[in-house]
Enzyme design. Structure first.
Site, short mmCIF file in Angstrom:
data_model
loop_
_atom_site.label_atom_id
_atom_site.label_comp_id
_atom_site.label_asym_id
_atom_site.label_seq_id
_atom_site.Cartn_x
_atom_site.Cartn_y
_atom_site.Cartn_z
NE ARG A 27 32.41 46.74 93.54
CZ ARG A 27 31.43 47.33 94.23
NH1 ARG A 27 31.54 48.60 94.57
NH2 ARG A 27 30.34 46.66 94.56
CG HIS B 299 26.72 43.82 91.58
ND1 HIS B 299 27.57 43.18 92.44
CD2 HIS B 299 26.35 44.97 92.20
CE1 HIS B 299 27.72 43.91 93.53
NE2 HIS B 299 27.00 45.00 93.42
CD GLN C 138 22.91 44.61 95.51
OE1 GLN C 138 23.90 45.18 95.92
NE2 GLN C 138 21.82 44.46 96.25
CG ASP D 266 22.04 50.23 89.37
OD1 ASP D 266 22.46 50.87 90.36
OD2 ASP D 266 22.79 49.61 88.59
CB CYS E 257 22.12 47.51 94.04
SG CYS E 257 22.59 48.68 92.77
NE ARG F 42 26.23 42.78 97.94
CZ ARG F 42 27.06 43.73 97.49
NH1 ARG F 42 26.62 44.96 97.31
NH2 ARG F 42 28.32 43.46 97.15
N1 NVA Z 1 25.35 49.67 88.25
C1 NVA Z 1 26.01 50.22 89.42
C2 NVA Z 1 25.89 49.31 90.59
C3 NVA Z 1 26.45 49.86 91.87
C4 NVA Z 1 26.42 48.88 93.03
C5 NVA Z 1 27.47 50.47 89.08
O1 NVA Z 1 28.10 49.62 88.46
O2 NVA Z 1 27.98 51.54 89.45
#
Ligand code: NVA
Length: 310
Positions: A101, A128, A131, A227, A267, A295
């Site tokens: 990440r 992502h 997800q 989101d 998510c 997940r």
């Molecule tokens: N768009 C959000 C997703 C979190 C799982 C972020 O990048 O913070």
């Protein structure tokens, strides 16, 4: 050839279906596959905050017979203490896979170019994909399997330029879905991602729509997703985000426009009263905790699938 999951379109339509089928199998029989038996180690690196991802990858690697090595990016300082390229060459010979990440997609690409083992995107600024596989799995379970995704409509409301919107576009189009993104003009998806999603949709029978009209996106949709309005690393101030995104809140009235029984996805982490109301996220149409559990199953399937082909 080493396979990676850096963005959603790294899996073609048939491959995405295979991964989803495998996830369903692993969900039904959690210890059916042990590709990491040894145990072999998977490096799981975090340059941004995490809970679900750390949990699900740690549990998943253990269940696949392996050893998870979770590294806080503040300790490793990849790209600061040591270049991404050198890190890739240090990790590659010792681990079975790298899960990362991080911020820029370019960092992940450099890792994949030099590690010599599968690299999995555990969220970047741009995508992502783990997800979205969990989301597709959640929908497939409700609709009768991965083949039932094609032709269904998924409406995403919120920041159209963030990682989730981009991944819904690519992953949804790959699945043959009709993906609608409702977002303000100033938060359009990246042009290249949109073009790629359109190209994919043309081959799968799906479609792509970007609109600034939340109602238009929600009308008759089979799934309504949202989101956070402010993603990790996004410096938009809270008040500004509220002003910009309030017309895109998922509330009962908006959900009422969707198809009867439409599935609600998020998510997580969620901000009740901002992008989604408590009534909706805690209501009967919400599948968000099944989605969070998925997940685990989706990522185990991705790891097992990539390891088998690499
Ligand atoms: N768009 C959000 C997703 C979190 C799982 C972020 O990048 O913070």
């Amino acid at each position: 050839m080493t396979r990676h999951l850096l963005r959603d379109d790294d899996l073609g339509p048939a491959e995405q279906r295979e991964v989803l089928e495998l996830a369903l199998r692993l969900k039904a029989d959690r210890f059916a596959l042990r590709p990491l038996a040894g145990p072999r180690t998977v490096a799981i690196l975090f340059d941004k905050p995490t809970l679900r991802t750390q949990l699900s990858f740690t549990v998943g690697v253990v269940e696949l017979g392996g050893h998870p090595m979770v590294v806080d990016g503040k300790l490793a300082q990849i790209g600061v203490r040591e270049s991404v390229a050198d890190t890739a060459r240090v990790l590659g010979p010792q681990v079975a896979a790298v899960v990362w990440r991080t911020f820029g997609q370019d960092r992940l690409e450099q890792m994949a170019a030099l590690a010599g083992v599968p690299v999995v995107n555990a969220l970047t600024d741009d995508f992502h994909p783990c997800q979205i596989l969990a989301d597709l799995l959640t929908l497939a379970e409700r609709w009768g399997g991965p083949a039932a995704l094609a032709g269904r409509t998924l409406a995403y409301l919120g920041d159209g330029g963030n990682n989730m919107a981009h991944s819904y576009l690519l992953g949804g189009a790959t699945a043959g879905m009709h993906v609608r993104i409702a977002t303000p003009d100033s938060r359009q998806p990246a042009a290249d991602v949109l073009a790629r999603a359109q190209q994919l949709a043309a081959t799968t029978g799906g479609s792509v729509l970007v609109t600034d009209d939340a109602a238009q996106a929600a009308d008759g949709a089979d799934c309504v997703a949202t989101d956070t309005w402010v993603s990790m690393g996004d410096d938009t101030d809270e008040a500004e985000a509220v002003a910009l995104f309030s017309p895109f809140q998922v509330d009962a009235a908006l959900l009422g426009r969707a198809a009867p029984g439409a599935v609600v996805l998020h998510c997580l982490p969620a901000y009740r009263g901002k992008e989604i109301t408590a009534e909706v996220i805690d209501g009967p149409q919400s599948a968000v905790f099944a989605e969070a559990e998925n997940r685990l199953h989706a990522q185990k399937a991705v790891l097992a699938w990539l390891l088998e082909r690499s």
